[in-house]
Scaffold this motif. Structure first.
Motif, PDB file in Angstrom:
ATOM      1  N   LYS A 121       0.865  -1.180   0.000  1.00  0.00           N
ATOM      2  CA  LYS A 121       0.000   0.000   0.000  1.00  0.00           C
ATOM      3  C   LYS A 121       0.902   1.230   0.000  1.00  0.00           C
ATOM      4  CE  LYS A 121      -0.304  -0.036   5.014  1.00  0.00           C
ATOM      5  NZ  LYS A 121      -1.125  -0.032   6.196  1.00  0.00           N
ATOM      6  N   PRO A 122       0.346   2.408  -0.333  1.00  0.00           N
ATOM      7  CA  PRO A 122       1.172   3.618  -0.329  1.00  0.00           C
ATOM      8  C   PRO A 122       1.839   3.843   1.034  1.00  0.00           C
ATOM      9  CG  PRO A 122      -0.913   4.035  -1.417  1.00  0.00           C
ATOM     10  CD  PRO A 122      -1.018   2.665  -0.784  1.00  0.00           C
ATOM     11  N   VAL A 123       3.023   4.427   0.991  1.00  0.00           N
ATOM     12  CA  VAL A 123       3.804   4.684   2.198  1.00  0.00           C
ATOM     13  C   VAL A 123       4.075   6.183   2.306  1.00  0.00           C
ATOM     14  CG1 VAL A 123       6.042   4.317   3.332  1.00  0.00           C
ATOM     15  CG2 VAL A 123       4.916   2.421   2.139  1.00  0.00           C
ATOM     16  N   GLU A 124       3.707   6.750   3.455  1.00  0.00           N
ATOM     17  CA  GLU A 124       3.946   8.171   3.729  1.00  0.00           C
ATOM     18  C   GLU A 124       5.374   8.343   4.248  1.00  0.00           C
ATOM     19  OE1 GLU A 124       2.201  12.114   3.909  1.00  0.00           O
ATOM     20  OE2 GLU A 124       1.296  10.232   3.278  1.00  0.00           O
ATOM     21  N   LEU A 125       6.111   9.276   3.653  1.00  0.00           N
ATOM     22  CA  LEU A 125       7.450   9.622   4.147  1.00  0.00           C
ATOM     23  C   LEU A 125       7.404  11.023   4.737  1.00  0.00           C
ATOM     24  CD1 LEU A 125       9.999   8.381   1.423  1.00  0.00           C
ATOM     25  CD2 LEU A 125       9.378   7.305   3.582  1.00  0.00           C
ATOM     26  N   ALA A 126       7.633  11.107   6.025  1.00  0.00           N
ATOM     27  CA  ALA A 126       7.690  12.396   6.705  1.00  0.00           C
ATOM     28  C   ALA A 126       8.928  13.156   6.218  1.00  0.00           C
ATOM     29  CB  ALA A 126       7.758  12.178   8.216  1.00  0.00           C
ATOM     30  N   PRO A 127       8.999  14.454   6.503  1.00  0.00           N
ATOM     31  CA  PRO A 127      10.203  15.201   6.133  1.00  0.00           C
ATOM     32  C   PRO A 127      11.469  14.501   6.628  1.00  0.00           C
ATOM     33  CG  PRO A 127       8.512  16.705   6.870  1.00  0.00           C
ATOM     34  CD  PRO A 127       8.002  15.317   7.142  1.00  0.00           C
ATOM     35  N   LEU A 128      12.429  14.337   5.731  1.00  0.00           N
ATOM     36  CA  LEU A 128      13.743  13.735   5.994  1.00  0.00           C
ATOM     37  C   LEU A 128      13.701  12.241   6.315  1.00  0.00           C
ATOM     38  CD1 LEU A 128      15.385  16.677   7.967  1.00  0.00           C
ATOM     39  CD2 LEU A 128      15.350  16.274   5.493  1.00  0.00           C
ATOM     40  N   GLN A 129      12.557  11.595   6.156  1.00  0.00           N
ATOM     41  CA  GLN A 129      12.447  10.157   6.393  1.00  0.00           C
ATOM     42  C   GLN A 129      12.856   9.379   5.140  1.00  0.00           C
ATOM     43  OE1 GLN A 129       8.488   8.855   7.469  1.00  0.00           O
ATOM     44  NE2 GLN A 129       9.172   6.802   8.011  1.00  0.00           N
ATOM     45  N   SER A 130      13.308   8.135   5.329  1.00  0.00           N
ATOM     46  CA  SER A 130      13.723   7.271   4.223  1.00  0.00           C
ATOM     47  C   SER A 130      12.994   5.943   4.278  1.00  0.00           C
ATOM     48  CB  SER A 130      15.231   7.003   4.285  1.00  0.00           C
ATOM     49  OG  SER A 130      15.953   8.202   4.159  1.00  0.00           O
ATOM     50  N   LYS A 131      12.924   5.281   3.132  1.00  0.00           N
ATOM     51  CA  LYS A 131      12.348   3.939   3.014  1.00  0.00           C
ATOM     52  C   LYS A 131      13.318   3.105   2.194  1.00  0.00           C
ATOM     53  CE  LYS A 131       9.128   0.656   2.629  1.00  0.00           C
ATOM     54  NZ  LYS A 131       8.967  -0.293   3.687  1.00  0.00           N
ATOM     55  N   THR A 132      13.573   1.877   2.649  1.00  0.00           N
ATOM     56  CA  THR A 132      14.454   0.986   1.898  1.00  0.00           C
ATOM     57  C   THR A 132      13.725  -0.308   1.561  1.00  0.00           C
ATOM     58  OG1 THR A 132      15.379   0.029   3.924  1.00  0.00           O
ATOM     59  CG2 THR A 132      16.570   1.884   2.944  1.00  0.00           C
ATOM     60  N   VAL A 133      14.163  -0.918   0.467  1.00  0.00           N
ATOM     61  CA  VAL A 133      13.630  -2.186  -0.006  1.00  0.00           C
ATOM     62  C   VAL A 133      14.819  -3.032  -0.434  1.00  0.00           C
ATOM     63  CG1 VAL A 133      12.265  -3.287  -1.813  1.00  0.00           C
ATOM     64  CG2 VAL A 133      11.485  -1.136  -0.822  1.00  0.00           C
ATOM     65  N   LEU A 134      14.848  -4.303  -0.027  1.00  0.00           N
ATOM     66  CA  LEU A 134      15.952  -5.194  -0.355  1.00  0.00           C
ATOM     67  C   LEU A 134      15.538  -6.237  -1.385  1.00  0.00           C
ATOM     68  CD1 LEU A 134      18.805  -6.445   0.216  1.00  0.00           C
ATOM     69  CD2 LEU A 134      17.674  -7.834   1.968  1.00  0.00           C
ATOM     70  N   ILE A 135      16.359  -6.394  -2.403  1.00  0.00           N
ATOM     71  CA  ILE A 135      16.276  -7.535  -3.311  1.00  0.00           C
ATOM     72  C   ILE A 135      17.480  -8.403  -2.931  1.00  0.00           C
ATOM     73  CG2 ILE A 135      16.275  -8.346  -5.696  1.00  0.00           C
ATOM     74  CD1 ILE A 135      13.844  -6.556  -4.973  1.00  0.00           C
ATOM     75  N   PRO A 136      17.244  -9.555  -2.311  1.00  0.00           N
ATOM     76  CA  PRO A 136      18.354 -10.341  -1.765  1.00  0.00           C
ATOM     77  C   PRO A 136      19.308 -10.880  -2.833  1.00  0.00           C
ATOM     78  CG  PRO A 136      16.242 -11.436  -1.359  1.00  0.00           C
ATOM     79  CD  PRO A 136      15.952 -10.165  -2.074  1.00  0.00           C
ATOM     80  N   ILE A 137      20.498 -11.227  -2.390  1.00  0.00           N
ATOM     81  CA  ILE A 137      21.560 -11.675  -3.295  1.00  0.00           C
ATOM     82  C   ILE A 137      21.182 -12.934  -4.061  1.00  0.00           C
ATOM     83  CG2 ILE A 137      22.836 -13.085  -1.629  1.00  0.00           C
ATOM     84  CD1 ILE A 137      25.407 -11.724  -2.790  1.00  0.00           C
ATOM     85  N   ASN A 138      20.323 -13.776  -3.512  1.00  0.00           N
ATOM     86  CA  ASN A 138      19.949 -15.020  -4.193  1.00  0.00           C
ATOM     87  C   ASN A 138      18.792 -14.831  -5.179  1.00  0.00           C
ATOM     88  OD1 ASN A 138      18.024 -14.611  -2.244  1.00  0.00           O
ATOM     89  ND2 ASN A 138      17.916 -16.747  -1.595  1.00  0.00           N
ATOM     90  N   ASP A 139      18.263 -13.609  -5.306  1.00  0.00           N
ATOM     91  CA  ASP A 139      17.190 -13.313  -6.254  1.00  0.00           C
ATOM     92  C   ASP A 139      17.823 -12.754  -7.526  1.00  0.00           C
ATOM     93  OD1 ASP A 139      15.119 -12.333  -7.799  1.00  0.00           O
ATOM     94  OD2 ASP A 139      14.067 -11.402  -6.120  1.00  0.00           O
ATOM     95  N   THR A 140      17.982 -13.602  -8.516  1.00  0.00           N
ATOM     96  CA  THR A 140      18.608 -13.186  -9.773  1.00  0.00           C
ATOM     97  C   THR A 140      17.574 -12.940 -10.867  1.00  0.00           C
ATOM     98  OG1 THR A 140      18.928 -15.483 -10.438  1.00  0.00           O
ATOM     99  CG2 THR A 140      20.732 -14.433  -9.236  1.00  0.00           C
ATOM    100  N   SER A 141      16.307 -12.865 -10.502  1.00  0.00           N
ATOM    101  CA  SER A 141      15.229 -12.736 -11.485  1.00  0.00           C
ATOM    102  C   SER A 141      15.312 -11.456 -12.305  1.00  0.00           C
ATOM    103  CB  SER A 141      13.860 -12.827 -10.800  1.00  0.00           C
ATOM    104  OG  SER A 141      13.697 -11.765  -9.876  1.00  0.00           O
ATOM    105  N   GLY A 142      15.917 -10.414 -11.758  1.00  0.00           N
ATOM    106  CA  GLY A 142      15.998  -9.146 -12.473  1.00  0.00           C
ATOM    107  C   GLY A 142      17.030  -9.130 -13.580  1.00  0.00           C
ATOM    108  N   GLY A 143      18.051  -9.959 -13.441  1.00  0.00           N
ATOM    109  CA  GLY A 143      19.108  -9.974 -14.445  1.00  0.00           C
ATOM    110  C   GLY A 143      20.047  -8.785 -14.294  1.00  0.00           C
ATOM    111  N   VAL A 144      20.895  -8.639 -15.288  1.00  0.00           N
ATOM    112  CA  VAL A 144      21.922  -7.591 -15.238  1.00  0.00           C
ATOM    113  C   VAL A 144      21.299  -6.197 -15.270  1.00  0.00           C
ATOM    114  CG1 VAL A 144      23.921  -6.624 -16.433  1.00  0.00           C
ATOM    115  CG2 VAL A 144      23.649  -9.094 -16.268  1.00  0.00           C
ATOM    116  N   GLY A 145      20.251  -6.000 -16.050  1.00  0.00           N
ATOM    117  CA  GLY A 145      19.683  -4.663 -16.229  1.00  0.00           C
ATOM    118  C   GLY A 145      18.352  -4.442 -15.544  1.00  0.00           C
ATOM    119  N   ALA A 146      18.192  -4.957 -14.335  1.00  0.00           N
ATOM    120  CA  ALA A 146      16.934  -4.756 -13.602  1.00  0.00           C
ATOM    121  C   ALA A 146      16.743  -3.280 -13.261  1.00  0.00           C
ATOM    122  CB  ALA A 146      16.927  -5.606 -12.334  1.00  0.00           C
ATOM    123  N   ASN A 147      15.530  -2.922 -12.843  1.00  0.00           N
ATOM    124  CA  ASN A 147      15.281  -1.533 -12.455  1.00  0.00           C
ATOM    125  C   ASN A 147      14.057  -1.433 -11.573  1.00  0.00           C
ATOM    126  OD1 ASN A 147      12.784  -0.705 -14.171  1.00  0.00           O
ATOM    127  ND2 ASN A 147      14.150  -1.764 -15.602  1.00  0.00           N
TER     128      ASN A 147
END
Length: 157
Positions: free
Chosen positions: A88-114
């Motif tokens: 769902k949408p995520v609210e970012l307060a002033p100066l707040q950050s959000k991170t998302v991890l694609i783990p090392i064993n997930d190669t589904s994106g290939g060389v040119g993922a985005n």
């Protein structure tokens, strides 16, 4: 002599530095779509590659205005949507950050993922910094680097 060459080289680099990127400007907007390159592997030889973990980080750099991450989509090197990262949408307060991890064993994106990051705000806001940080995560020496996002669509006030 070396000192003079170093000083001259530094001066030349400063004089021919590239113009500021769009997201580095102080223009405030109501939303954007940002394309962020990411890599699940890099090749060091024709038949040898290193696997990488990719962390997307979106930083709200506006000190006074919140923004909403409407969507963060992960695409493979062919442009095919692999998954929507936000439930769902995520609210970012002033100066707040959000991170998302694609783990090392997930190669589904290939060389040119985005990633495609879509954000909005009710009030004009500074463009967030969106970047992917790739690391080998192997504990030993290995490739680690980052890539900055590029605004591909902008909603003006």
């Amino acid at each position: 002599m070396l000192k003079k060459l170093t000083s001259t080289g530094l001066l030349i680099c400063l004089l021919v530095s590239p113009p500021a990127l769009a997201q580095d400007l102080l223009e405030k907007v109501l939303g954007e779509t940002i394309y962020v390159p990411a890599y699940s592997r890099v090749f060091s030889h024709p038949n040898r590659s290193d696997l990488l973990a990719a962390t997307l980080a979106v930083h709200n750099v506006d000190p006074s205005t919140s923004l909403t991450l409407k969507s963060v989509d992960y695409h493979d090197e062919d442009g095919t949507l692999l998954r929507s990262v936000l439930e769902k949408p995520v609210e970012l307060a002033p100066l707040q950050s959000k991170t998302v991890l694609i783990p090392i064993n997930d190669t589904s994106g290939g060389v040119g993922a985005n990633f495609l990051v879509v954000w909005t705000s009710d009030q004009p806001a500074l463009s967030p910094i969106a970047e992917a940080i790739m690391t080998s995560g192997s504990g030993g020496p290995g490739p680690s680097f980052s890539s900055r996002g590029r605004v591909i669509e902008r909603k003006l006030p």
